[in-house]
Design an enzyme around this catalytic site. Structure first.
Site, PDB file in Angstrom:
ATOM      1  N   GLN B  39      -1.950  -8.178   3.912  1.00 50.99           N
ATOM      2  CA  GLN B  39      -1.355  -6.854   4.089  1.00 50.99           C
ATOM      3  C   GLN B  39      -1.334  -6.553   5.586  1.00 50.99           C
ATOM      4  O   GLN B  39      -2.394  -6.455   6.200  1.00 50.99           O
ATOM      5  CB  GLN B  39      -2.178  -5.806   3.330  1.00 50.99           C
ATOM      6  CG  GLN B  39      -1.736  -4.375   3.550  1.00 50.99           C
ATOM      7  CD  GLN B  39      -0.374  -4.094   2.942  1.00 50.99           C
ATOM      8  OE1 GLN B  39      -0.202  -4.146   1.741  1.00 50.99           O
ATOM      9  NE2 GLN B  39       0.610  -3.811   3.789  1.00 50.99           N
ATOM     10  N   TYR B  40      -0.163  -6.444   6.151  1.00 51.03           N
ATOM     11  CA  TYR B  40      -0.035  -6.156   7.586  1.00 51.03           C
ATOM     12  C   TYR B  40       0.131  -4.666   7.815  1.00 51.03           C
ATOM     13  O   TYR B  40       0.728  -3.958   6.996  1.00 51.03           O
ATOM     14  CB  TYR B  40       1.162  -6.909   8.165  1.00 51.03           C
ATOM     15  CG  TYR B  40       0.893  -8.390   8.314  1.00 51.03           C
ATOM     16  CD1 TYR B  40       0.364  -8.890   9.493  1.00 51.03           C
ATOM     17  CD2 TYR B  40       1.139  -9.269   7.266  1.00 51.03           C
ATOM     18  CE1 TYR B  40       0.101 -10.245   9.630  1.00 51.03           C
ATOM     19  CE2 TYR B  40       0.871 -10.624   7.394  1.00 51.03           C
ATOM     20  CZ  TYR B  40       0.353 -11.108   8.573  1.00 51.03           C
ATOM     21  OH  TYR B  40       0.078 -12.439   8.701  1.00 51.03           O
ATOM     22  N   PHE B  41      -0.379  -4.212   8.955  1.00 51.98           N
ATOM     23  CA  PHE B  41      -0.360  -2.786   9.277  1.00 51.98           C
ATOM     24  C   PHE B  41       0.322  -2.530  10.618  1.00 51.98           C
ATOM     25  O   PHE B  41       0.194  -3.335  11.544  1.00 51.98           O
ATOM     26  CB  PHE B  41      -1.790  -2.233   9.346  1.00 51.98           C
ATOM     27  CG  PHE B  41      -2.470  -2.216   8.018  1.00 51.98           C
ATOM     28  CD1 PHE B  41      -2.423  -1.084   7.222  1.00 51.98           C
ATOM     29  CD2 PHE B  41      -3.138  -3.337   7.544  1.00 51.98           C
ATOM     30  CE1 PHE B  41      -3.035  -1.073   5.980  1.00 51.98           C
ATOM     31  CE2 PHE B  41      -3.749  -3.329   6.299  1.00 51.98           C
ATOM     32  CZ  PHE B  41      -3.696  -2.193   5.516  1.00 51.98           C
ATOM     33  N   ALA B 110       4.096  -4.487   5.647  1.00 52.78           N
ATOM     34  CA  ALA B 110       4.602  -5.563   4.796  1.00 52.78           C
ATOM     35  C   ALA B 110       3.421  -6.320   4.226  1.00 52.78           C
ATOM     36  O   ALA B 110       2.321  -6.323   4.783  1.00 52.78           O
ATOM     37  CB  ALA B 110       5.476  -6.522   5.592  1.00 52.78           C
TER      38      ALA B 110
END
Lengths: 193, 193
Positions: B39-41, B110
């Protein structure tokens, strides 16, 4: 819905010997003393002092925690959102987390180091939580705390206040240790500015 | 000073059956397959796409990691600073970390979900690391990787290139899965804008 509250008061300790004697006379039961180091960080683009938030790495003995504190939801009860998550133990892991926060733009602002001794004291049929803190740079403080719900809130407040009077404690301190430390370390106003 | 490099090439897989047969004929040794969810932030005030940084929560099976990737130091070798720290295991802890990042202003951008099967293949006297990835929304990819130092860098490059040819792989993919996913999900240009 049952609302739960923490009724808490904190006082600077002016006469530690007298206070300890009164606590002993009251039958205080001391627990273990722990060393707590809280490294607080500034957000890269939010003024935590203004938003009433905080991010810290707390070190309790060899254990490390990352803690976020949200703004107070309700001024009267000091209720706030708190997310505290354990991370790996030990000084190496603590340093790695400082590096990760630094890489993201969080900068260390202040470090609160204290020796905390917790205890309980029976007062007016209630077990009051006691914390006797020796805070580096600030001195000694005592915190008195009772959990309550909507029904018992007023009684709890009165108990804490009467215990404070009994222990000779006056002038409750509303500011956090972090706020007190930052006030201490503020630069003197300069005539050149 | 010994410089160490990772020589790595990635290819979209167009014919999985043929590729797997060539890998088997070459004597590939497969390891266990693992499911990875990244999970990218987005940073609250820094454009990670522009600064070439990334922050993600990686979930490998039940294990969770928080990973910061710094900008590439050197375009040729894709070398970058990486800080990856384990956090508590399990989906509940993963969700708690997402909440903490959200509270600090980091927003999910994303999620890269893939099933990764790692293996090794002996090629021209070198053990080449293989990763066969099935990436949700993107399809299948294969990565070939060899570690090298300054002395062996050129040889390693030639080995990877010749293995790719041998496996029928063309058109190396330089973009990360995150970049590919963000390109996929970009809104179509609108005539109204």
């Amino acid at each position: 819905m049952v609302m739960s509250f923490e009724v808490e008061q904190k006082f600077a300790v002016t006469d530690l010997v007298a206070l300890q004697q009164r606590l002993l006379d009251g039958g205080v039961q001391w627990k273990e003393s722990v060393s707590q180091t809280d490294q607080y960080f500034a957000h890269p683009c939010r003024d935590f002092a203004r938003t009433d938030e905080a991010l810290r790495i707390r070190q309790v003995g060899l254990r490390n925690f990352l803690t976020y504190k949200g703004p107070k939801i309700d001024a009267a009860t000091k209720t706030r959102r708190e997310i505290e998550l354990p991370v790996q133990d030990g000084p190496v892991a603590g340093e790695a987390w400082r590096k990760l926060l630094d890489a993201l733009g969080f900068k260390p602002v202040a470090c609160v180091r204290k020796q905390r001794r917790k205890g309980v004291l029976l007062w007016q049929q209630a077990m009051v939580e006691i914390a006797l803190d020796d805070v580096a740079g600030l001195g000694q403080f005592i915190e008195l705390e009772l959990a309550a719900d909507s029904q018992t809130l007023q009684t709890a407040r009165e108990r804490i206040l009467s215990l404070a009077v009994h222990l000779g404690l006056t002038d409750a301190e509303r500011r956090s240790y972090l706020e007190l430390l930052l006030e201490c370390s503020s630069p003197e106003p300069s005539e050149d500015s």
